[in-house]
Design an enzyme around this catalytic site. Structure first.
Site, PDB file in Angstrom:
ATOM      1  N   PHE A  99     -13.697 -28.206  64.767  1.00  0.00           N
ATOM      2  CA  PHE A  99     -14.091 -28.234  63.352  1.00  0.00           C
ATOM      3  C   PHE A  99     -15.076 -27.013  62.898  1.00  0.00           C
ATOM      4  O   PHE A  99     -16.220 -27.150  62.276  1.00  0.00           O
ATOM      5  CB  PHE A  99     -14.684 -29.680  63.071  1.00  0.00           C
TER       6      PHE A  99
ATOM      7  N   VAL B 105     -11.933 -22.288  61.314  1.00  0.00           N
ATOM      8  CA  VAL B 105     -10.330 -22.888  60.936  1.00  0.00           C
ATOM      9  C   VAL B 105     -10.219 -24.081  60.741  1.00  0.00           C
ATOM     10  O   VAL B 105      -9.585 -24.499  59.927  1.00  0.00           O
ATOM     11  CB  VAL B 105      -9.568 -22.177  61.887  1.00  0.00           C
TER      12      VAL B 105
ATOM     13  N   LYS C 197      -4.544 -17.665  70.406  1.00  0.00           N
ATOM     14  CA  LYS C 197      -3.637 -16.731  71.225  1.00  0.00           C
ATOM     15  C   LYS C 197      -3.984 -16.477  72.731  1.00  0.00           C
ATOM     16  O   LYS C 197      -2.965 -16.156  73.168  1.00  0.00           O
ATOM     17  CB  LYS C 197      -3.735 -15.207  70.405  1.00  0.00           C
TER      18      LYS C 197
ATOM     19  N   GLU D  32       1.934 -20.171  64.291  1.00  0.00           N
ATOM     20  CA  GLU D  32       1.908 -18.857  63.449  1.00  0.00           C
ATOM     21  C   GLU D  32       0.515 -18.223  63.238  1.00  0.00           C
ATOM     22  O   GLU D  32       0.082 -17.179  63.322  1.00  0.00           O
ATOM     23  CB  GLU D  32       2.338 -19.519  62.227  1.00  0.00           C
TER      24      GLU D  32
ATOM     25  N   GLY E 212     -16.918 -15.036  59.702  1.00  0.00           N
ATOM     26  CA  GLY E 212     -16.026 -16.005  60.428  1.00  0.00           C
ATOM     27  C   GLY E 212     -14.804 -15.507  60.805  1.00  0.00           C
ATOM     28  O   GLY E 212     -13.844 -15.917  61.288  1.00  0.00           O
TER      29      GLY E 212
ATOM     30  N   GLU F  78     -14.054 -13.473  67.020  1.00  0.00           N
ATOM     31  CA  GLU F  78     -14.066 -14.400  68.212  1.00  0.00           C
ATOM     32  C   GLU F  78     -15.375 -14.672  68.534  1.00  0.00           C
ATOM     33  O   GLU F  78     -16.313 -13.775  68.322  1.00  0.00           O
ATOM     34  CB  GLU F  78     -13.295 -13.879  69.230  1.00  0.00           C
TER      35      GLU F  78
ATOM     36  N   ASP G  50      -8.010  -9.377  72.277  1.00  0.00           N
ATOM     37  CA  ASP G  50      -7.387 -10.234  71.396  1.00  0.00           C
ATOM     38  C   ASP G  50      -5.851  -9.787  70.624  1.00  0.00           C
ATOM     39  O   ASP G  50      -4.945 -10.355  70.606  1.00  0.00           O
ATOM     40  CB  ASP G  50      -8.235 -10.486  70.171  1.00  0.00           C
TER      41      ASP G  50
ATOM     42  N   LYS H  15      -1.906 -10.941  71.058  1.00  0.00           N
ATOM     43  CA  LYS H  15      -1.096 -11.033  69.900  1.00  0.00           C
ATOM     44  C   LYS H  15       0.149 -10.218  70.178  1.00  0.00           C
ATOM     45  O   LYS H  15       1.311 -10.807  70.059  1.00  0.00           O
ATOM     46  CB  LYS H  15      -1.709 -10.633  68.620  1.00  0.00           C
TER      47      LYS H  15
ATOM     48  N   GLY I 214     -10.289 -15.231  59.027  1.00  0.00           N
ATOM     49  CA  GLY I 214     -10.771 -16.058  58.039  1.00  0.00           C
ATOM     50  C   GLY I 214     -10.515 -17.604  57.780  1.00  0.00           C
ATOM     51  O   GLY I 214      -9.536 -17.804  58.125  1.00  0.00           O
TER      52      GLY I 214
HETATM   53  N1  LIG Z   1     -11.784 -17.380  62.635  1.00  0.00           N
HETATM   54  C1  LIG Z   1     -10.533 -16.929  62.456  1.00  0.00           C
HETATM   55  O1  LIG Z   1     -10.548 -16.091  61.509  1.00  0.00           O
HETATM   56  C2  LIG Z   1      -9.389 -17.183  63.366  1.00  0.00           C
HETATM   57  C3  LIG Z   1      -8.110 -16.403  62.898  1.00  0.00           C
HETATM   58  C4  LIG Z   1      -7.191 -16.767  63.592  1.00  0.00           C
HETATM   59  C5  LIG Z   1      -7.154 -17.510  64.917  1.00  0.00           C
HETATM   60  N2  LIG Z   1      -8.293 -18.108  65.207  1.00  0.00           N
HETATM   61  C6  LIG Z   1      -8.375 -18.944  66.163  1.00  0.00           C
HETATM   62  O2  LIG Z   1      -8.873 -20.303  65.923  1.00  0.00           O
HETATM   63  C7  LIG Z   1      -9.418 -20.970  66.968  1.00  0.00           C
HETATM   64  C8  LIG Z   1     -10.630 -21.533  66.518  1.00  0.00           C
HETATM   65  O3  LIG Z   1     -11.535 -20.342  65.942  1.00  0.00           O
HETATM   66  P1  LIG Z   1     -12.825 -20.461  65.019  1.00  0.00           P
HETATM   67  O4  LIG Z   1     -13.042 -19.470  64.277  1.00  0.00           O
HETATM   68  O5  LIG Z   1     -12.377 -21.649  64.410  1.00  0.00           O
HETATM   69  O6  LIG Z   1     -13.725 -21.080  66.249  1.00  0.00           O
HETATM   70  P2  LIG Z   1     -15.126 -21.853  65.842  1.00  0.00           P
HETATM   71  O7  LIG Z   1     -15.699 -21.458  64.388  1.00  0.00           O
HETATM   72  O8  LIG Z   1     -16.211 -21.194  66.796  1.00  0.00           O
HETATM   73  O9  LIG Z   1     -14.912 -23.200  65.894  1.00  0.00           O
HETATM   74  C9  LIG Z   1     -14.681 -23.669  67.356  1.00  0.00           C
HETATM   75  C10 LIG Z   1     -14.572 -25.229  67.282  1.00  0.00           C
HETATM   76  O10 LIG Z   1     -14.308 -25.649  68.619  1.00  0.00           O
HETATM   77  C11 LIG Z   1     -15.314 -26.492  68.965  1.00  0.00           C
HETATM   78  N3  LIG Z   1     -14.757 -26.690  70.384  1.00  0.00           N
HETATM   79  C12 LIG Z   1     -15.161 -25.977  71.380  1.00  0.00           C
HETATM   80  N4  LIG Z   1     -14.863 -26.316  72.747  1.00  0.00           N
HETATM   81  C13 LIG Z   1     -14.352 -27.704  72.350  1.00  0.00           C
HETATM   82  C14 LIG Z   1     -14.048 -28.714  73.322  1.00  0.00           C
HETATM   83  N5  LIG Z   1     -13.712 -28.455  74.673  1.00  0.00           N
HETATM   84  N6  LIG Z   1     -13.540 -29.763  72.598  1.00  0.00           N
HETATM   85  C15 LIG Z   1     -13.515 -29.993  71.345  1.00  0.00           C
HETATM   86  N7  LIG Z   1     -13.884 -29.202  70.625  1.00  0.00           N
HETATM   87  C16 LIG Z   1     -14.398 -27.992  70.856  1.00  0.00           C
HETATM   88  C17 LIG Z   1     -16.258 -26.522  68.418  1.00  0.00           C
HETATM   89  O11 LIG Z   1     -17.030 -27.607  68.371  1.00  0.00           O
HETATM   90  P3  LIG Z   1     -18.462 -27.705  67.937  1.00  0.00           P
HETATM   91  O12 LIG Z   1     -18.454 -27.665  66.397  1.00  0.00           O
HETATM   92  O13 LIG Z   1     -19.111 -29.125  68.492  1.00  0.00           O
HETATM   93  O14 LIG Z   1     -19.199 -26.547  68.509  1.00  0.00           O
HETATM   94  C18 LIG Z   1     -15.896 -25.931  66.931  1.00  0.00           C
HETATM   95  O15 LIG Z   1     -15.905 -26.800  66.164  1.00  0.00           O
HETATM   96  C19 LIG Z   1      -9.689 -19.853  68.136  1.00  0.00           C
HETATM   97  O16 LIG Z   1      -8.582 -20.076  69.085  1.00  0.00           O
HETATM   98  C20 LIG Z   1      -9.337 -18.563  67.541  1.00  0.00           C
HETATM   99  O17 LIG Z   1      -8.936 -17.459  68.183  1.00  0.00           O
HETATM  100  C21 LIG Z   1      -9.355 -17.893  64.359  1.00  0.00           C
END
Ligand SMILES: NC(=O)c1ccc[n+]([C@@H]2O[C@H](COP(=O)([O-])OP(=O)(O)OC[C@H]3O[C@@H](n4cnc5c(N)ncnc54)[C@H](OP(=O)(O)O)[C@@H]3O)[C@@H](O)[C@H]2O)c1
Length: 412
Positions: free
Chosen positions: A13, A16, A98, A122, A180, A183, A194, A198, A296
């Site tokens: 949470f 994303v 990814k 996707e 945001g 990584e 990264d 991809k 984002g």
């Molecule tokens: N951000 C982007 O723009 C973007 C774009 C494309 C793909 N992605 C991919 O989307 C995914 C999430 O990215 P994000 O940017 O949303 O990351 P983020 O903001 O750092 O959030 C990570 C979330 O994962 C939770 N988490 C970590 N380890 C966990 C576990 N073992 N069990 C349950 N929850 C766990 C964290 O929990 P807590 O809240 O409790 O810390 C947090 O809510 C990644 O794989 C990333 O590569 C991101």
């Protein structure tokens, strides 16, 4: 066609995950509801009530009413465990991870087949830009010649800010993190990892080739210095981190991630900020150009939403190109035209690595060489990522490629 009701178990949470929550709230037409959310940190303040969360993954994995697991966490190893467990329980999975997908592509493919459940991702490739489904559904294997693009939003943001706005590298990285885009571990972005993950996913869906991450060479943007930026500015070029894969005249595949100078005649020239852009080249259609936000909360969540929606009508990847078993081989024996920036005193020793030299220049402490060099020699000189050297691609000498058997890597 009647659509399935989807009961979602959401992991993560963060940027994303919360983005998806908001996007789903605004998409009432889709029969999808979040039943439970698993996160990690019990002490974090959340945007919604504590009753929505669990800290035990089994609360989702063992819930028989949950038929879709959406995995949006930032830990690739934990994500793999969750995804494997979910697939084995017959739950469809959507993931944006990814690194996890690239590192376990074959195992994930086999699990989908064995348990007859879909895994869609996707958002893992170019966030909001629908490239995987296009590669999967539109292009025929024989027609696709190359795929090339900017596939990492945060490095493109950093390059845009340092180049156009003269922001320092650290300040631009901080902005990317604050927005945001980055990584959790920034080296994944800035080191080109990264983008490599991809590219590996793109390779599977464009050419049916499953690569190991170690098979594909990646150079990031972390060593780009003032001399290269000056070179680009003087010649009206921009520097972009470009991932590319192409079929060689000998019928092998080449794939790598290396920063590239792009001119105003290149479509990628206009892809700035957090945007991603991908060019596909086919035998008959010539080029197609995809562009969209590459990171984002809401853009990434929109791709996750699209996968969730696709699950409601039982969509799954067919992996047609993989099962066509064309047995392509990956070749590292490719000739590149590059600019190599180096310490002044290294100039003479480095020239030996080049096949041909076009230009060499030195100032009081550093210099550069432009010319043709093999990817193998780039790898040798880049080994250990020495800060005093950086490589920027000027061109790929596709016609002059040679094929050495020892450099071929068997397709999986
Ligand atoms: N951000 C982007 O723009 C973007 C774009 C494309 C793909 N992605 C991919 O989307 C995914 C999430 O990215 P994000 O940017 O949303 O990351 P983020 O903001 O750092 O959030 C990570 C979330 O994962 C939770 N988490 C970590 N380890 C966990 C576990 N073992 N069990 C349950 N929850 C766990 C964290 O929990 P807590 O809240 O409790 O810390 C947090 O809510 C990644 O794989 C990333 O590569 C991101």
């Amino acid at each position: 066609m009647s659509r399935k009701n989807l009961n979602i178990g959401l992991f993560g949470f963060g940027c994303v995950g919360y983005g998806l929550y908001e996007v789903l709230e605004k998409t009432p037409g889709l029969k999808a509801n979040i039943r439970n959310i698993c996160v990690k940190d019990k002490n974090k303040t959340r945007e919604i009530g504590a009753e929505n969360f669990t800290y035990d993954k089994n609360d989702i994995l063992n819930d028989e009413d949950i038929n879709v697991v959406v995995e949006l966490i930032d830990d690739a190893d934990a994500a793999f465990e969750i995804v494997v467990a979910a697939l084995k329980k017959g739950k469809a999975v959507v993931s944006a991870n990814k690194k996890m997908i690239a590192e376990h592509f074959t195992e994930l493919l086999e699990l989908q087949r064995e348990y007859n459940v879909p895994l869609l991702y996707e958002a893992a490739c170019c966030a909001s830009m629908p490239i995987i489904r296009n590669l999967e559904e539109y292009y025929d294997n024989d027609l696709l010649e190359s795929i090339e693009g900017i596939v990492n939003g945060s490095t493109n943001y950093i390059l845009t800010k340092t180049f156009a706005e003269n922001l320092s590298y650290d300040a631009a990285l901080k902005q990317a993190q604050d927005n945001g885009y980055a990584e959790s571990n920034p080296i994944l972005d800035t080191g080109g990892f990264d983008a490599k993950y991809k590219l590996l996913i793109l390779l599977a869906h464009s050419f049916g080739y499953i690569a190991n991450p170690n098979d594909i060479y990646n150079i990031g943007i972390d060593n780009i210095g003032k001399l290269e930026l000056k070179y680009a500015r003087e010649k009206g070029l921009k520097i972009k981190l470009v991932a590319q894969a192409f079929k060689t005249p000998q019928g092998t595949l080449s794939a790598f991630v290396i920063p590239k100078f792009v001119g105003s005649d290149d479509r990628l020239f206009t892809v700035d900020d957090v945007f991603n852009g991908v060019l596909t080249k086919t035998s008959f259609a010539d080029t197609h150009f995809f562009v969209g936000r590459g990171a984002g909360a809401h853009p990434t969540a929109s791709a996750v939403l699209s996968d969730i929606s696709a699950l409601s009508y039982d969509y799954r990847y067919e992996y047609k190109k993989i099962y066509q078993e064309e047995n392509l081989l990956l070749s590292n024996e490719v000739a590149l035209k590059v600019l190599l920036r180096h310490k002044k005193e290294e100039a003479e020793s480095l020239k030996e690595y080049f096949d041909t030299i076009e230009e060499s220049y030195a100032n009081h402490d550093s210099g550069y060489i432009t010319g043709n060099i093999s990817l193998e020699n780039v790898k040798a000189l880049h080994s250990g990522n020495p800060a005093e050297r950086s490589f920027i691609l000027l061109n790929v000498e596709k016609e002059k490629e040679t094929l050495a058997h020892e450099s071929l890597i068997e397709a999986n």
